[in-house]
Design an enzyme around this catalytic site. Structure first.
Site, mmCIF file in Angstrom:
data_model
loop_
_atom_site.group_PDB
_atom_site.id
_atom_site.type_symbol
_atom_site.label_atom_id
_atom_site.label_comp_id
_atom_site.label_asym_id
_atom_site.label_seq_id
_atom_site.Cartn_x
_atom_site.Cartn_y
_atom_site.Cartn_z
ATOM 1 N N GLY A 195 6.914 3.375 3.741
ATOM 2 C CA GLY A 195 7.242 4.934 2.791
ATOM 3 C C GLY A 195 5.960 4.851 1.770
ATOM 4 O O GLY A 195 4.943 4.269 2.104
ATOM 5 N N LEU A 207 10.460 6.735 10.285
ATOM 6 C CA LEU A 207 9.290 6.575 9.523
ATOM 7 C C LEU A 207 8.522 4.932 9.424
ATOM 8 O O LEU A 207 9.370 4.223 9.034
ATOM 9 C CB LEU A 207 9.481 7.200 8.176
ATOM 10 C CG LEU A 207 8.494 7.102 7.029
ATOM 11 C CD1 LEU A 207 7.324 8.066 7.607
ATOM 12 C CD2 LEU A 207 8.902 7.261 5.674
ATOM 13 N N ASP A 208 7.481 4.989 9.658
ATOM 14 C CA ASP A 208 6.831 3.777 9.558
ATOM 15 C C ASP A 208 7.527 2.378 10.471
ATOM 16 O O ASP A 208 7.488 1.346 10.003
ATOM 17 C CB ASP A 208 6.645 3.203 8.158
ATOM 18 C CG ASP A 208 5.974 4.214 7.343
ATOM 19 O OD1 ASP A 208 4.889 4.719 7.976
ATOM 20 O OD2 ASP A 208 5.986 4.249 6.194
ATOM 21 N N ALA A 209 8.133 2.825 11.690
ATOM 22 C CA ALA A 209 8.947 1.948 12.315
ATOM 23 C C ALA A 209 8.479 1.760 13.777
ATOM 24 O O ALA A 209 9.238 1.396 14.364
ATOM 25 C CB ALA A 209 10.313 2.213 12.143
#
Lengths: 288, 288, 288, 288
Positions: C205, C231-233
C-alpha cells in the site's frame, strides 16, 4: 528543505581535547550541531572530523566563518591541521567526461532532471561525438574534444579551459576511456571521481569483465574512486558487487555490471557533493 | 526424507540431440526426472548436464546403472564424453584440515551435530595441537601431524594414508595454513576445497585482510575454490562479500571476515556433496 | 548478435518422459538446443520448462512451428498442458505508465537510448502532465490521461485503446500511483509489471518508506511483480534490498530506495521480455 | 589488547552545546577520546551520543566516574537526560535460551571457544533436553526447565532465579520457541535479544519460511531485535537477507535461513556487548 548549514572537515594528528575545542567554537557562537562524526585512526594516530551546524542564529556571518575559525581555533592547534569549511547553500558544479558507453552519463543526467540532488551539470565533454545529440536534446551542453596520440596536450588544455570557464568543482569520469595526465589531475586534487568496472584491486586496467569471465569469479563488481596519477589505484570511495553464475557470458557480465557501475558512481558523487569524504594516505574516510 | 535417486553429471563437446539421448535413457527405463539442468558454453562449444532421477521403479538396479549407461549411451556419444553417476544414498566422507583458526572447523562440526547435511567427518587433521581437546570432546577423531621444512614429505604420506584408511572422498582446508604438494592434490582431483579469506583474484596469498586494509577497500570477501597446484588460483565455487568502512581496523576486518569465510566454505561443500559442481577450464559450473 | 531462436515455455502436471518427448521434437527436426531449464514442483507435482533452440537449420519454418508442435507433441501430452512459443526476432512493445516520480521512467528510457535491450517504447502514459516535456524531448510519445473519481472508466477505455492501437504486449507501471481495474488487468494477464517500493509482503500500500522508518527496519527494499486484482499481492518477479541506518531519515530512505526500485524493475522487465518467466499459483518460476 | 576504556551512552532532548559540555568533561579530566558518534533525530528532536575514552591517565578513578559525571555534568543538563557509563573491563555474562534448533546456540558456543569476543556464557537454559549432552560435553552448564501451560509461572521463577544467581546481564533467545511474560521482560529491559527467522515486519509469528514459500518471495531474511511484550515487534538491531529462487523448497529455505539467522543474531549481540546500541521509541540507534 533543510536550513542553510556549514560543514567543517578536519584531518590532523590526534591529540587530547580536539572535539572539545571545536565544539566550543560552535557552541560559544550559538551554533546548533546537526551532525558530528569523528574518527581516530589509531594506526597512524590521525584524527578526522566532520561537523555540520545550522547557520540560523549563528553569531558569525557566513562570509567571516573561515577567518574566524582560522584565528580562533586553527592557530591554537597543531600546525599540521588540515581543514576546510563548506556551505550547504553552495551548489556543486559537475563536469561529466564520457566516451561511448552512456549508462552512467544518462543516469546522472536523469538524476539532475528528477531533482534528486542539488547540483549543476554545466557541461559534458566527450572524445567521441556519438552522444552529442541525446545530451543536447536533454538540454545539456556537449563538447566534443577528440583525443589522440598527437593532440593529447592540446585537448587537455581545451578541457581545462572549459572547466575553469564554468567554475567546475567536481569532474566525473563516467566511463571515460582516456587516461588523464598528472598535470590535469593536480588541478583537481581529490575532485575527479572515476568509476572502474571491477571490484578493485581485482582486474584493474582494460576489459575487466573479460578477465572476470576468464577467471570464473562468482561475483562481479564496480569501484568508484578518486583519480590519482596511478591507474585505478586512487582512494576508493564506494564499491558494490553482484552475483553471477556460469550461465552468464561476457555480454551478460557487461549488462549486469552496468547497473552496478551507475549506482556505485552515483553513491560516490553524492558523498562527495555533500562533503562527506576525506582522503588520507590513499584511503577515504566516508562519513555517513 | 527424499527417496533414493541417481545423479548423472556430464561434460562433453556440444552436439545436437544430447538431451534427447540422455532423457531417452531415463524415460525408456521408467525413470522419473526430479531435476535437470544443462548448460552450453558457446565460447568453448561445451555441453554440461546434471540430471537427477528417482531410483524407485527404475528398471535398472543401482549396481548396474553405470555399466548400462556406458554400453547404451556413452559409447554412442562423442569419445570425449566425461561422465559420472552418483547415488544419493552414498554418504560423503569428509576430512577437515585445520591449523589454529577454529571458526570454519567449529562451523562444520556444528553442522554435523545439528544434522544439517548428510555427511560424515571421520577425522580432523591439524599441524598444531591447539584444537585437539575441543575436537575430541565434541566426539571427533583428531590427528596431530606437525609439518615443517624437514618432514613435509613424511607428513604428507601420513596424511594420505589416513585419508585412504577412512575412505575419504572430500578434503576441506578449513583455514589450513600449509601448501599441499602437487602429488597430494593429484590424489584428490577437484575434491579438495579451500577457503581463502579474500574475494579472489584480489589479495591472494598471505595476510589478505592486512592488504585490504592497506588498499582501503569498502568490501571484503571470501572465496571457496577447488585446490590446484597454483596457489589460490583454482576453480572458484562460491564467493561472498561484506561491506566495511574506514572505522574498521584490521582486527575488525578479520572478525567480520570470519563470518563470511565459514558461510562461503559451507555453501561450497554443500554444493560439492550434492554433486552440483563440474569443473571445466579452471572454472566451475555450479548447478542449483 | 545472437542467431534467431525459438523459445518454448511449458507448464503442466508432472509425468514421466516429458523432457524426452520435447527434446525429441527438437532433435528430430534438426534443432540445436541453446538453453534448457526445467523445474519440478514436488509439492504441487507440476512440471515447468523453458527450452530455447536455434532456428538456423531447423526443419520447420518459423510460421509453422506452433501448429507442428500442437499436432505432434501437445496432443500426445496431458490435456492440461500450458504452452507458448516465442521467437527472439519479435521485438517486445512496452508501454510505460507513470505519475510524477520519474526515476524508473528515465531509467527505462535511458536503457532504450543506450540500446541495452531489444525492445520498443511506443508510448508513455501519465495521469499528470509534469513529465511530458522531458519525455517528448527525448523522442518518445507522451499521452496525458488524467484520472479522477468521475472519469476512471473513460480514462481506462482511452488507455486500452492506445495500448491496442500500438500493439503493446507489456505494460510497465513505473511508479504509477493509480489502481488498475480488474477489467484492465484481465486484458493483460501476467503482462503488467509493477514496482512496489518495499520488500513485499512488508509494507504494502501507500507510503512504505514512512512505515519502514516508523518500524525502524535496518533494510529497505523494492519488489517487482505481475499485477493482479489484489493490491501488491501479485506474483513476485524480483526483489532487492539496501542496508539503512538510524542516521537515515525518511527522505534518505526515499532517495536510497529509488535506486533499488529502478534496478529491480529493470531486472523484472528483462526477464519478462526474454521469456524467462512463468506464473503458477501466484508465484513465479524465473529461469536464468 | 585494547587499553581499558569507559563508554558513555546518552539520550536526551536536543539542545545547543551538548557535545561541548560532554567533551569538556573528558578533556578537563585528561581523557583521550577513542571514539565519538552522535546522532540527532530531527523528527523527535532527540540527541544520542556514544563516546569512548581511555581510562589511562584519566584523572578520575573508574569507581568515581559515575558520581563525578552525575554531579558535574548530568545535573547541569536537561532533567530528562538518560545516561549510562560502561567499562570495557567488565565482561558481559550471557544466558542462552534454546529449544530444539541448535544452529544459533552452537554458533555462539563456538565463538566463545574461539575467543572471538570477550564474554561469558554461565548457562544455557532449554525447555527440552535434546541438546543437554552436546552443550555439557562442550563444557557449558545446561539447565532443562520444561515449560507447559500449567507450569509457566513456576518455570519463569526458576529461570529468573538462575539468571540472578549467575549475574546475567544479557539474555539471548537462540530460537527459543516460548513466549516470555511481560514480568520476565521487565526484569531485563532492552537486554533480551531474540532472533526471528524472517525480515520483519514480514512474516511475524510461527512458520515464516512456510509463509515465505507460499508468498513466493525472492529474498528471505532474519531479524535480531530486543524483546518487548508485543511478539516480534521490538526494536530491530540488525537484519539481513539471502536470495532464493523458485527451485528452493521449504526445506531449502530453512537451511539457507539458518545461516542468516546465526550471523544476524551474532552481529546484534556483538553490538550490544560493546555498548553500541540505544533504544528510543521502539527503534534502535546502532553506533558503528
Amino acid at each position: 528543505m533543510q536550513n542553510a548549514s556549514a560543514i567543517l572537515l578536519i584531518s590532523c594528528p590526534d591529540q587530547k581535547g580536539l572535539v572539545n575545542i571545536i565544539s566550543e567554537f560552535i557552541a560559544t557562537n550559538n551554533g546548533n550541531i546537526i551532525d558530528l562524526e569523528q574518527h581516530v585512526d589509531h594506526v597512524d594516530n590521525m584524527f578526522f572530523l566532520r561537523v555540520e551546524w545550522e547557520l540560523k542564529d549563528f553569531n558569525i556571518a557566513q562570509k567571516n566563518i573561515c577567518t574566524e575559525f582560522e584565528s580562533s581555533v586553527a592557530i591554537k592547534l597543531n600546525k599540521t591541521l588540515n581543514w576546510s569549511i563548506h556551505f550547504s547553500a553552495t551548489v556543486p558544479k559537475m563536469a561529466i567526461f564520457v566516451s561511448k558507453y552512456s549508462h552512467c552519463l544518462f543516469d546522472l543526467l536523469s538524476r539532475y532532471q528528477s531533482n534528486e540532488w542539488r547540483f549543476e551539470i554545466p557541461l559534458v565533454i566527450s572524445n567521441h561525438n556519438d552522444l552529442a545529440e541525446s545530451v543536447q536534446r536533454a538540454g545539456f551542453a556537449f563538447h566534443h574534444i577528440p583525443v589522440n596520440k598527437d593532440n593529447k596536450k592540446q585537448a587537455q588544455t581545451q578541457q581545462l579551459s572549459l572547466l575553469k570557464e564554468h567554475g567546475i568543482n567536481i569532474v566525473v569520469l563516467a566511463r571515460y576511456m582516456q587516461i588523464l595526465s598528472s598535470e590535469f589531475i593536480d588541478e583537481f586534487p581529490n575532485k575527479i571521481i572515476n568509476i572502474h568496472h571491477s571490484f578493485l584491486p581485482a582486474f584493474p586496467g582494460a576489459k575487466p569483465y573479460h578477465s572476470a569471465y576468464q577467471r570464473g569469479v562468482k561475483i562481479i563488481g564496480a569501484t568508484s574512486h578518486y583519480v590519482t596519477s596511478e591507474l585505478d589505484a586512487g582512494p576508493i570511495i564506494d564499491q558494490d558487487v553482484e552475483r553471477v553464475r556460469h550461465t552468464d557470458n561476457i555480454e551478460d557480465l557487461i549488462l549486469k555490471g552496468q547497473d552496478i557501475e551507475k549506482i556505485v558512481l552515483a553513491r560516490a558523487i553524492w558523498k562527495h557533493i555533500n562533503y562527506k569524504t576525506l582522503v588520507y594516505n590513499n584511503r577515504t574516510i566516508v562519513f555517513e
